[in-house]
Design a protein around this motif. Structure first.
Motif, mmCIF file in Angstrom:
data_model
loop_
_atom_site.group_PDB
_atom_site.id
_atom_site.type_symbol
_atom_site.label_atom_id
_atom_site.label_comp_id
_atom_site.label_asym_id
_atom_site.label_seq_id
_atom_site.Cartn_x
_atom_site.Cartn_y
_atom_site.Cartn_z
ATOM 1 N N TYR A 1 0.778 -1.121 -0.024
ATOM 2 C CA TYR A 1 0.062 0.081 0.091
ATOM 3 C C TYR A 1 0.896 1.123 0.176
ATOM 4 C CZ TYR A 1 -4.151 -2.906 0.907
ATOM 5 O OH TYR A 1 -4.797 -3.838 1.062
ATOM 6 N N ARG A 2 2.029 1.234 -0.028
ATOM 7 C CA ARG A 2 3.163 2.349 -0.013
ATOM 8 C C ARG A 2 2.767 3.341 1.190
ATOM 9 N NH1 ARG A 2 6.975 2.145 -2.235
ATOM 10 N NH2 ARG A 2 7.333 4.194 -1.710
ATOM 11 N N ARG A 3 2.330 2.621 2.178
ATOM 12 C CA ARG A 3 2.346 3.445 3.518
ATOM 13 C C ARG A 3 3.395 3.035 4.608
ATOM 14 N NH1 ARG A 3 -1.979 4.132 0.779
ATOM 15 N NH2 ARG A 3 -3.629 5.454 1.593
ATOM 16 N N PRO A 4 4.392 4.027 5.001
ATOM 17 C CA PRO A 4 5.165 3.902 6.184
ATOM 18 C C PRO A 4 4.564 3.533 7.424
ATOM 19 C CG PRO A 4 5.050 5.926 5.748
ATOM 20 C CD PRO A 4 4.220 5.430 4.721
ATOM 21 N N VAL A 5 5.175 2.379 8.082
ATOM 22 C CA VAL A 5 4.623 2.309 9.562
ATOM 23 C C VAL A 5 5.626 2.420 10.612
ATOM 24 C CG1 VAL A 5 3.442 0.234 10.885
ATOM 25 C CG2 VAL A 5 3.117 0.203 8.553
ATOM 26 N N VAL A 6 5.503 2.958 11.688
ATOM 27 C CA VAL A 6 6.377 3.152 12.715
ATOM 28 C C VAL A 6 5.899 2.761 14.042
ATOM 29 C CG1 VAL A 6 8.052 4.339 14.266
ATOM 30 C CG2 VAL A 6 7.705 5.032 11.556
ATOM 31 N N ILE A 7 6.350 1.280 14.607
ATOM 32 C CA ILE A 7 5.838 0.831 15.705
ATOM 33 C C ILE A 7 6.159 1.792 16.818
ATOM 34 C CG2 ILE A 7 5.785 -1.248 17.303
ATOM 35 C CD1 ILE A 7 6.262 -2.538 14.522
ATOM 36 N N ALA A 8 5.207 2.245 17.631
ATOM 37 C CA ALA A 8 5.685 3.234 18.797
ATOM 38 C C ALA A 8 5.214 2.711 20.051
ATOM 39 C CB ALA A 8 4.968 4.468 18.441
ATOM 40 N N GLY A 9 6.296 3.031 21.172
ATOM 41 C CA GLY A 9 5.678 2.762 22.430
ATOM 42 C C GLY A 9 4.418 3.744 22.935
ATOM 43 N N PHE A 10 3.922 3.333 24.175
ATOM 44 C CA PHE A 10 2.550 4.121 24.667
ATOM 45 C C PHE A 10 2.938 5.426 25.245
ATOM 46 C CE2 PHE A 10 0.161 0.256 24.855
ATOM 47 C CZ PHE A 10 -0.354 0.516 23.759
ATOM 48 N N GLU A 11 4.273 5.752 25.535
ATOM 49 C CA GLU A 11 4.615 7.046 26.246
ATOM 50 C C GLU A 11 4.481 8.102 25.241
ATOM 51 O OE1 GLU A 11 4.121 7.101 29.487
ATOM 52 O OE2 GLU A 11 4.102 4.692 29.549
ATOM 53 N N PRO A 12 4.401 9.516 25.681
ATOM 54 C CA PRO A 12 4.303 10.636 24.969
ATOM 55 C C PRO A 12 5.450 10.783 24.130
ATOM 56 C CG PRO A 12 4.152 11.334 27.132
ATOM 57 C CD PRO A 12 4.112 9.797 27.136
ATOM 58 N N LEU A 13 6.673 10.719 24.808
ATOM 59 C CA LEU A 13 8.108 10.825 23.938
ATOM 60 C C LEU A 13 8.041 9.770 22.895
ATOM 61 C CD1 LEU A 13 10.897 11.830 26.516
ATOM 62 C CD2 LEU A 13 9.094 13.065 25.241
ATOM 63 N N ASP A 14 7.474 8.427 22.947
ATOM 64 C CA ASP A 14 7.632 7.465 22.069
ATOM 65 C C ASP A 14 6.584 7.992 20.867
ATOM 66 O OD1 ASP A 14 8.947 5.507 23.673
ATOM 67 O OD2 ASP A 14 7.220 5.117 24.627
ATOM 68 N N VAL A 15 5.653 8.438 21.127
ATOM 69 C CA VAL A 15 4.731 8.852 20.107
ATOM 70 C C VAL A 15 5.297 9.913 19.363
ATOM 71 C CG1 VAL A 15 2.431 9.800 19.340
ATOM 72 C CG2 VAL A 15 2.637 8.034 21.223
ATOM 73 N N LEU A 16 5.714 10.907 20.029
ATOM 74 C CA LEU A 16 6.598 11.942 19.269
ATOM 75 C C LEU A 16 7.635 11.595 18.085
ATOM 76 C CD1 LEU A 16 6.688 14.831 21.946
ATOM 77 C CD2 LEU A 16 5.692 15.189 19.648
ATOM 78 N N GLN A 17 8.470 10.766 18.849
ATOM 79 C CA GLN A 17 9.514 10.278 18.090
ATOM 80 C C GLN A 17 9.124 9.427 16.794
ATOM 81 O OE1 GLN A 17 12.266 7.124 19.619
ATOM 82 N NE2 GLN A 17 13.860 8.161 18.037
ATOM 83 N N ALA A 18 7.910 8.587 17.061
ATOM 84 C CA ALA A 18 7.352 7.912 16.162
ATOM 85 C C ALA A 18 6.635 8.777 14.985
ATOM 86 C CB ALA A 18 6.265 6.864 16.514
ATOM 87 N N VAL A 19 6.186 10.061 15.253
ATOM 88 C CA VAL A 19 5.678 10.974 14.302
ATOM 89 C C VAL A 19 6.723 11.381 13.680
ATOM 90 C CG1 VAL A 19 4.461 13.150 14.058
ATOM 91 C CG2 VAL A 19 3.776 11.621 15.576
ATOM 92 N N ARG A 20 8.029 11.726 14.068
ATOM 93 C CA ARG A 20 8.971 12.281 13.580
ATOM 94 C C ARG A 20 9.660 11.429 12.421
ATOM 95 N NH1 ARG A 20 15.022 12.977 15.947
ATOM 96 N NH2 ARG A 20 15.836 14.353 14.256
ATOM 97 N N MET A 21 9.777 9.996 12.776
ATOM 98 C CA MET A 21 9.981 9.106 12.020
ATOM 99 C C MET A 21 9.237 8.682 10.808
ATOM 100 S SD MET A 21 11.479 6.399 15.066
ATOM 101 C CE MET A 21 11.971 4.778 14.082
ATOM 102 N N LEU A 22 7.986 9.130 10.935
ATOM 103 C CA LEU A 22 7.008 8.883 9.903
ATOM 104 C C LEU A 22 7.223 10.195 8.931
ATOM 105 C CD1 LEU A 22 3.892 7.711 11.674
ATOM 106 C CD2 LEU A 22 5.139 6.431 9.901
ATOM 107 N N VAL A 23 7.516 11.252 9.497
ATOM 108 C CA VAL A 23 7.544 12.490 8.710
ATOM 109 C C VAL A 23 8.820 12.341 7.848
ATOM 110 C CG1 VAL A 23 8.161 14.950 8.972
ATOM 111 C CG2 VAL A 23 6.424 13.852 10.006
ATOM 112 N N ARG A 24 9.760 11.845 8.425
ATOM 113 C CA ARG A 24 11.085 11.681 7.598
ATOM 114 C C ARG A 24 10.810 10.772 6.604
ATOM 115 N NH1 ARG A 24 16.248 11.226 11.682
ATOM 116 N NH2 ARG A 24 16.609 13.577 12.049
ATOM 117 N N GLN A 25 10.252 9.790 6.695
ATOM 118 C CA GLN A 25 9.918 8.769 5.760
ATOM 119 C C GLN A 25 9.538 9.297 4.428
ATOM 120 O OE1 GLN A 25 8.999 4.604 5.838
ATOM 121 N NE2 GLN A 25 9.466 4.333 8.040
#
Ligand code: SF4
Lengths: 386, 81
Positions: free
Chosen positions: A220-244
């Motif tokens: 489907y050409r969609r990136p997936v970033v598995i993230a932990g449940f804490e707020p910093l985890d989510v923020l970092q995952a968002v950053r990784m998705l934005v980069r991809q």
């Protein structure tokens, strides 16, 4: 709380937020779906959306186990609880979900039925041993994280020869649900929902690993970033998705390396495979029937299958007309689009399932964002259930 | 949650933030006292990898530090060596 509070550090959150602001391209939009209800809850509780640039939007997906169970399946549990020989055991949130004709398991209990709230399916086994004269039914719901414990309970019942224990199985699978969202007309044809990438669930992935997402990230050409449940985890995952997305990549990345491997928990997977098999079709609230998205108990363990033991047959149920849970689960609508949000429907008097669980989008909106989003007077204050 | 002690029947006593409970270890092999585990509905579902947790935290610290210096420079503060 070691390995938890550090992942909630305000200063680090601001730093990540500032870095994100420089990396997100202002000329484009990023629509990221968090699949898991645990993420939905964390995002609201810690105000993660407020730390993101305005062009990075979080779309809430169908990862709240209580929210996606169709009313017809809940009705069968309520029917079971009506039987005088049955003790129905269930995880807490499920008790408050409204079934058809304004019924709920909590109301059944108030009417004198034996409905018990358990924190773990092993408690249901204990109850079964203590009440050999009763039929103990464990109402099993949830994604891949809750399935292995149910498998353990069934095996244990088999080992102990517990003839009065059975499981009403409603376990569902994450990857098939994500696929169904991407296949839905709302996304494909109508363009009502835009999902550029996924924040993958943490606990589910500890079990299934990161590998099951690889196929559809490619397809489907969609990136997936598995993230932990804490707020910093989510923020970092968002950053990784934005980069991809900036780099035109669609890969599976793992932010939650402290809990998730590519292979997942092989022991748990083997237990699940031993006890359960795929259903050809399983109905989801909001998504409708999704192929190969639910599990049932294998023939070998049929003695513990409540659906066979009590010959349960589903009856179609019309949804409450005012409730928009279905559209909210698909990401098409927001809780505030519902006319009775915060007025007739509140956490203490939920009309739909999304208002019951703290992982549901309506409940999360009501608790954490109501003041910001809506000036309508609330019917009553929120009660803490989670 | 931190594992305090192993109990019989593949169970363990675990603790987090002063709250203790008993969980099943059926799904995770080789857990020892002192390990951190992730718990769901009364079951440890995986061991928490402390080395990986520290790596993730170090990454956050690095970003924060880098940014602090930038912020100080931007606001015209002197940077003391
Ligand atoms: S506010 Fe209540 S009725 Fe409206 S969509 Fe949410 S759960 Fe359903």
């Amino acid at each position: 709380m070691k390995y938890i509070s550090e992942f909630r550090d305000r200063r680090a959150a601001q730093a990540l937020s500032a870095v994100l602001a420089t990396e997100a391209n202002p000329a484009r939009e990023y629509h990221l779906m968090e699949f898991c209800g645990g993420h939905t809850h964390a995002i609201f509780r810690y105000g993660v959306q407020d730390l993101l640039p305005p062009n990075v939007r979080l779309v809430h997906g169908p990862g709240c186990p209580v929210c996606v169970l169709p009313v017809s399946r809940l009705d069968l549990a309520i029917e079971l609880a009506e039987r005088h020989d049955v003790i129905l055991c269930s995880y807490g949130d499920m008790l408050r979900v409204p079934g058809s004709r304004k019924r709920s398991l909590l109301k059944s209990r108030a009417l004198g039925r034996d409905v018990r709230m358990v924190d773990s399916c092993t408690e249901a086994l204990t109850i079964a041993r203590a009440h050999p004269d009763k039929e103990i039914v464990f109402f099993a719901i949830g994604f891949e994280t809750t399935t292995p414990p149910t498998a353990v309970a069934i095996r244990e019942a088999d080992r102990l020869g517990l003839a009065n224990f059975s499981v009403y199985c409603n376990h569902v699978l994450t990857p098939s649900a994500i696929r169904s969202i991407l296949d839905a007309d709302d996304v494909r044809r109508l363009g009502l929902v835009r999902v550029d990438g996924f924040i993958g669930p943490s606990h589910v992935s500890t079990i299934i690993g990161s590998r099951p997402y690889e196929h559809f990230a490619r397809e489907y050409r969609r990136p997936v970033v598995i993230a932990g449940f804490e707020p910093l985890d989510v923020l970092q995952a968002v950053r990784m998705l934005v980069r991809q997305l900036n780099e035109g990549r669609a890969e599976v990345e793992n932010q939650f390396t402290r809990g998730v491997t590519r292979e997942g928990n092989v022991k748990a997977q083997a237990l699940v495979a031993e006890v359960f098999e795929l259903r050809r079709l399983f109905e989801w609230r909001g998504l409708g029937p999704v192929p190969y998205s639910g599990l049932r108990i294998k023939k070998k363990y049929a003695a513990f299958d409540a659906e066979t033991r009590f010959a349960l047959v589903e009856k179609p149920v019309p949804e409450n007309k005012a409730c928009e849970c279905g559209a909210i689960i698909r990401g098409v609508k927001k809780p505030t689009d519902c006319k009775i949000f915060g007025t007739a429907c509140t956490p203490s008097n939920p009309i739909g399932s999304c208002m019951v669980s703290p992982e549901g989008a309506c409940s999360a909106y009501y608790r954490y964002r109501r003041q910001l989003l809506d000036r309508r007077p609330a019917a009553e204050p929120a009660t803490a259930t989670g | 949650m931190r594992v305090i002690e192993l109990l019989d029947g593949e169970r363990a006593r675990v603790e987090m933030g002063g709250v203790e409970k008993t969980v099943s270890l059926t799904l995770v092999d080789g857990v020892a006292a002192g390990d951190y585990v992730i718990v769901h509905v009364g079951f440890a579902i995986t061991r928490l990898d402390a080395v990986e947790a520290k790596k993730t935290l170090a990454l956050f610290a690095e970003i924060a530090d880098r940014l602090n210096i930038d912020l100080k420079l931007e606001s015209g503060d002197e940077v003391h060596q």
